[in-house]
Design a protein around this motif. Structure first.
Motif, PDB file in Angstrom:
ATOM      1  N   ARG A 153       0.846  -1.020   0.006  1.00 48.77           N
ATOM      2  CA  ARG A 153      -0.024   0.039  -0.030  1.00 48.77           C
ATOM      3  C   ARG A 153       0.797   1.233   0.101  1.00 48.77           C
ATOM      4  O   ARG A 153       1.804   1.386   0.824  1.00 48.77           O
ATOM      5  CB  ARG A 153      -0.886   0.170   1.408  1.00 48.77           C
ATOM      6  CG  ARG A 153      -1.933   1.103   1.383  1.00 48.77           C
ATOM      7  CD  ARG A 153      -2.685   1.071   2.519  1.00 48.77           C
ATOM      8  NE  ARG A 153      -2.923  -0.104   2.870  1.00 48.77           N
ATOM      9  CZ  ARG A 153      -4.166  -0.692   3.752  1.00 48.77           C
ATOM     10  NH1 ARG A 153      -4.916   0.375   4.098  1.00 48.77           N
ATOM     11  NH2 ARG A 153      -4.225  -1.796   4.024  1.00 48.77           N
ATOM     12  N   GLY A 154       0.479   2.286  -0.997  1.00 51.21           N
ATOM     13  CA  GLY A 154       1.052   3.480  -1.135  1.00 51.21           C
ATOM     14  C   GLY A 154       1.316   4.075   0.086  1.00 51.21           C
ATOM     15  O   GLY A 154       0.151   4.254   0.915  1.00 51.21           O
ATOM     16  N   ALA A 155       2.142   5.137   0.632  1.00 51.98           N
ATOM     17  CA  ALA A 155       2.404   6.003   1.663  1.00 51.98           C
ATOM     18  C   ALA A 155       2.980   7.237   0.887  1.00 51.98           C
ATOM     19  O   ALA A 155       3.235   7.345   0.111  1.00 51.98           O
ATOM     20  CB  ALA A 155       3.281   5.581   2.799  1.00 51.98           C
ATOM     21  N   ASN A 156       2.350   8.247   1.857  1.00 57.90           N
ATOM     22  CA  ASN A 156       2.928   9.655   1.690  1.00 57.90           C
ATOM     23  C   ASN A 156       2.371  10.179   0.234  1.00 57.90           C
ATOM     24  O   ASN A 156       1.128  10.133  -0.153  1.00 57.90           O
ATOM     25  CB  ASN A 156       4.624   9.926   1.470  1.00 57.90           C
ATOM     26  CG  ASN A 156       4.989   9.590   3.204  1.00 57.90           C
ATOM     27  OD1 ASN A 156       4.327  10.050   4.216  1.00 57.90           O
ATOM     28  ND2 ASN A 156       5.973   8.833   3.314  1.00 57.90           N
ATOM     29  N   GLU A 157       3.236  10.606  -0.737  1.00 62.83           N
ATOM     30  CA  GLU A 157       2.801  11.060  -2.103  1.00 62.83           C
ATOM     31  C   GLU A 157       2.148   9.829  -2.964  1.00 62.83           C
ATOM     32  O   GLU A 157       1.628  10.007  -3.861  1.00 62.83           O
ATOM     33  CB  GLU A 157       3.820  11.421  -3.053  1.00 62.83           C
ATOM     34  CG  GLU A 157       5.011  10.663  -3.429  1.00 62.83           C
ATOM     35  CD  GLU A 157       6.152  10.506  -2.298  1.00 62.83           C
ATOM     36  OE1 GLU A 157       7.142   9.673  -2.595  1.00 62.83           O
ATOM     37  OE2 GLU A 157       6.124  11.095  -1.023  1.00 62.83           O
ATOM     38  N   THR A 182      -0.019   7.780  -1.511  1.00 64.31           N
ATOM     39  CA  THR A 182      -1.228   7.235  -0.878  1.00 64.31           C
ATOM     40  C   THR A 182      -2.449   7.158  -1.734  1.00 64.31           C
ATOM     41  O   THR A 182      -2.669   7.660  -2.907  1.00 64.31           O
ATOM     42  CB  THR A 182      -1.475   8.354   0.314  1.00 64.31           C
ATOM     43  OG1 THR A 182      -0.696   8.501   1.249  1.00 64.31           O
ATOM     44  CG2 THR A 182      -3.023   7.920   0.745  1.00 64.31           C
ATOM     45  N   GLY A 183      -3.249   6.159  -1.855  1.00 63.25           N
ATOM     46  CA  GLY A 183      -4.222   5.691  -2.613  1.00 63.25           C
ATOM     47  C   GLY A 183      -3.689   4.906  -4.017  1.00 63.25           C
ATOM     48  O   GLY A 183      -4.494   4.410  -4.742  1.00 63.25           O
ATOM     49  N   ARG A 184      -2.421   4.571  -3.806  1.00 61.03           N
ATOM     50  CA  ARG A 184      -2.015   3.544  -4.725  1.00 61.03           C
ATOM     51  C   ARG A 184      -1.371   2.327  -4.100  1.00 61.03           C
ATOM     52  O   ARG A 184      -1.384   2.165  -3.005  1.00 61.03           O
ATOM     53  CB  ARG A 184      -0.759   4.059  -5.449  1.00 61.03           C
ATOM     54  CG  ARG A 184      -1.046   5.421  -6.387  1.00 61.03           C
ATOM     55  CD  ARG A 184       0.102   5.772  -7.060  1.00 61.03           C
ATOM     56  NE  ARG A 184      -0.294   6.877  -7.973  1.00 61.03           N
ATOM     57  CZ  ARG A 184       0.586   7.547  -9.008  1.00 61.03           C
ATOM     58  NH1 ARG A 184       1.797   7.043  -9.113  1.00 61.03           N
ATOM     59  NH2 ARG A 184       0.130   8.576  -9.530  1.00 61.03           N
ATOM     60  N   TYR A 185      -1.443   1.231  -4.973  1.00 56.20           N
ATOM     61  CA  TYR A 185      -1.255  -0.170  -4.570  1.00 56.20           C
ATOM     62  C   TYR A 185      -0.278  -0.759  -5.561  1.00 56.20           C
ATOM     63  O   TYR A 185      -0.525  -0.309  -6.807  1.00 56.20           O
ATOM     64  CB  TYR A 185      -2.586  -0.983  -4.215  1.00 56.20           C
ATOM     65  CG  TYR A 185      -3.459  -0.386  -3.324  1.00 56.20           C
ATOM     66  CD1 TYR A 185      -3.590  -0.495  -1.972  1.00 56.20           C
ATOM     67  CD2 TYR A 185      -4.589   0.672  -3.815  1.00 56.20           C
ATOM     68  CE1 TYR A 185      -4.269   0.219  -0.967  1.00 56.20           C
ATOM     69  CE2 TYR A 185      -5.427   1.276  -2.973  1.00 56.20           C
ATOM     70  CZ  TYR A 185      -5.178   1.044  -1.752  1.00 56.20           C
ATOM     71  OH  TYR A 185      -6.195   1.679  -0.715  1.00 56.20           O
ATOM     72  N   ARG A 186       0.665  -1.530  -5.032  1.00 48.66           N
ATOM     73  CA  ARG A 186       1.354  -2.185  -5.968  1.00 48.66           C
ATOM     74  C   ARG A 186       1.190  -3.925  -5.681  1.00 48.66           C
ATOM     75  O   ARG A 186       1.309  -4.277  -4.543  1.00 48.66           O
ATOM     76  CB  ARG A 186       2.866  -1.733  -5.500  1.00 48.66           C
ATOM     77  CG  ARG A 186       4.038  -2.468  -6.629  1.00 48.66           C
ATOM     78  CD  ARG A 186       5.379  -2.193  -6.812  1.00 48.66           C
ATOM     79  NE  ARG A 186       5.898  -1.957  -5.336  1.00 48.66           N
ATOM     80  CZ  ARG A 186       6.990  -1.357  -5.007  1.00 48.66           C
ATOM     81  NH1 ARG A 186       7.421  -0.389  -5.939  1.00 48.66           N
ATOM     82  NH2 ARG A 186       7.368  -1.307  -3.717  1.00 48.66           N
TER      83      ARG A 186
END
Length: 77
Positions: free
Chosen positions: A25-29, A31-35
């Motif tokens: 799960r994405g963090a900071n910039e 956020t809202g993205r997933y790999r």
């Protein structure tokens, strides 16, 4: 498509452990993205998706010199 196998084979290969995956799960910039990274034999398929499931980035690579992660099961899944 990323592994050049029939789509109908993906789920059985995942159940048998022949395809494993890693979820981040994405963090900071990011956020809202997933790999999502999938491993099969000596290949990996990496997808970066947004919060609605749209693919933002897609890549494949050889992982002959790395070991794919062992599958982990989470409770309730």
């Amino acid at each position: 498509e990323g592994f050049a196998i029939e789509p109908a084979l993906v789920q059985p290969l995942m159940h048998s452990g022949a395809i494993t995956s890693l979820y981040e799960r994405g963090a900071n910039e990011d956020t809202g993205r997933y790999r999502l990274t999938f491993f099969h034999e000596k290949r990996c398929l990496r997808l970066v998706i947004d919060s609605t499931g749209n693919i933002i980035e897609r890549s494949t690579c050889d992982v002959a010199d790395r070991q794919a992660p062992t599958p982990k099961r989470q409770r309730g899944r």
